[in-house]
Design a protein around this motif. Structure first.
Motif, PDB file in Angstrom:
ATOM      1  N   ALA A   1      15.142 -13.383 -47.316  1.00  0.00           N
ATOM      2  CA  ALA A   1      14.902 -14.192 -48.517  1.00  0.00           C
ATOM      3  C   ALA A   1      13.475 -14.022 -49.020  1.00  0.00           C
ATOM      4  O   ALA A   1      13.242 -13.869 -50.227  1.00  0.00           O
ATOM      5  N   ILE A   2      12.520 -14.038 -48.106  1.00  0.00           N
ATOM      6  CA  ILE A   2      11.111 -13.903 -48.501  1.00  0.00           C
ATOM      7  C   ILE A   2      10.854 -12.540 -49.127  1.00  0.00           C
ATOM      8  O   ILE A   2      10.208 -12.432 -50.178  1.00  0.00           O
ATOM      9  N   LYS A   3      11.365 -11.483 -48.497  1.00  0.00           N
ATOM     10  CA  LYS A   3      11.164 -10.135 -49.037  1.00  0.00           C
ATOM     11  C   LYS A   3      11.825  -9.992 -50.404  1.00  0.00           C
ATOM     12  O   LYS A   3      11.237  -9.454 -51.339  1.00  0.00           O
ATOM     13  N   ALA A   4      13.071 -10.479 -50.540  1.00  0.00           N
ATOM     14  CA  ALA A   4      13.781 -10.396 -51.816  1.00  0.00           C
ATOM     15  C   ALA A   4      13.034 -11.157 -52.904  1.00  0.00           C
ATOM     16  O   ALA A   4      12.913 -10.677 -54.034  1.00  0.00           O
ATOM     17  N   ALA A   5      12.533 -12.336 -52.572  1.00  0.00           N
ATOM     18  CA  ALA A   5      11.779 -13.127 -53.553  1.00  0.00           C
ATOM     19  C   ALA A   5      10.512 -12.391 -53.987  1.00  0.00           C
ATOM     20  O   ALA A   5      10.210 -12.319 -55.181  1.00  0.00           O
ATOM     21  N   GLU A   6       9.790 -11.851 -53.011  1.00  0.00           N
ATOM     22  CA  GLU A   6       8.557 -11.116 -53.337  1.00  0.00           C
ATOM     23  C   GLU A   6       8.858  -9.928 -54.258  1.00  0.00           C
ATOM     24  O   GLU A   6       8.165  -9.716 -55.254  1.00  0.00           O
ATOM     25  N   LEU A   7       9.885  -9.145 -53.922  1.00  0.00           N
ATOM     26  CA  LEU A   7      10.215  -7.959 -54.715  1.00  0.00           C
ATOM     27  C   LEU A   7      10.780  -8.305 -56.096  1.00  0.00           C
ATOM     28  O   LEU A   7      10.702  -7.502 -57.016  1.00  0.00           O
ATOM     29  N   ALA A   8      11.345  -9.504 -56.228  1.00  0.00           N
ATOM     30  CA  ALA A   8      11.852  -9.967 -57.525  1.00  0.00           C
ATOM     31  C   ALA A   8      10.776 -10.721 -58.307  1.00  0.00           C
ATOM     32  O   ALA A   8      11.039 -11.200 -59.402  1.00  0.00           O
ATOM     33  N   ASP A   9       9.584 -10.832 -57.718  1.00  0.00           N
ATOM     34  CA  ASP A   9       8.468 -11.579 -58.313  1.00  0.00           C
ATOM     35  C   ASP A   9       8.850 -13.034 -58.571  1.00  0.00           C
ATOM     36  O   ASP A   9       8.601 -13.587 -59.629  1.00  0.00           O
ATOM     37  N   LEU A  10       9.493 -13.627 -57.554  1.00  0.00           N
ATOM     38  CA  LEU A  10       9.916 -15.018 -57.612  1.00  0.00           C
ATOM     39  C   LEU A  10       9.444 -15.745 -56.362  1.00  0.00           C
ATOM     40  O   LEU A  10       9.156 -15.117 -55.345  1.00  0.00           O
ATOM     41  N   SER A  11       9.411 -17.072 -56.436  1.00  0.00           N
ATOM     42  CA  SER A  11       9.251 -17.871 -55.226  1.00  0.00           C
ATOM     43  C   SER A  11      10.609 -17.882 -54.526  1.00  0.00           C
ATOM     44  O   SER A  11      11.626 -17.497 -55.112  1.00  0.00           O
ATOM     45  N   VAL A  12      10.649 -18.323 -53.288  1.00  0.00           N
ATOM     46  CA  VAL A  12      11.935 -18.433 -52.594  1.00  0.00           C
ATOM     47  C   VAL A  12      12.826 -19.430 -53.337  1.00  0.00           C
ATOM     48  O   VAL A  12      14.017 -19.188 -53.522  1.00  0.00           O
ATOM     49  N   ALA A  13      12.254 -20.526 -53.812  1.00  0.00           N
ATOM     50  CA  ALA A  13      13.031 -21.500 -54.580  1.00  0.00           C
ATOM     51  C   ALA A  13      13.577 -20.857 -55.858  1.00  0.00           C
ATOM     52  O   ALA A  13      14.729 -21.080 -56.233  1.00  0.00           O
TER      53      ALA A  13
END
Length: 87
Positions: free
Chosen positions: A41-53
């Protein structure tokens, strides 16, 4: 030592999620993730330029659901069929 408790990922009857959208307040949850899921989740959020929320919000927004609101990947609930009476 074995500790008995609820099954992770399953709803607890005494602790159902609830939210009243008429309040206009953002819903907050105390989310707990297993380590491998958290890393993903953290990696996906970072790569999508999003917070985890933000990632979770977007995933939920895009999640296909049936007419009842159940995710299309989730099996329907078990039917409580009555057993025939002995006679």
């Amino acid at each position: 030592m074995t500790i008995k408790g609820h099954t992770r990922g399953k709803p607890q009857a005494h602790k159902r999620a609830s939210y009243d959208p008429s309040t206009g307040k953002t819903w907050r949850t105390g989310l707990s993730l297993k380590p491998d899921t958290a890393v993903k989740a953290i990696k996906a959020a970072e790569l999508a330029d999003l917070s985890v929320a933000g990632l979770l919000e977007e995933l939920i927004r895009r999640m296909p659901v049936d007419q009842e609101g159940r995710p299309t990947w989730a099996p329907p609930p078990a039917k409580n069929e009555e057993l025939p009476l002995a006679g």
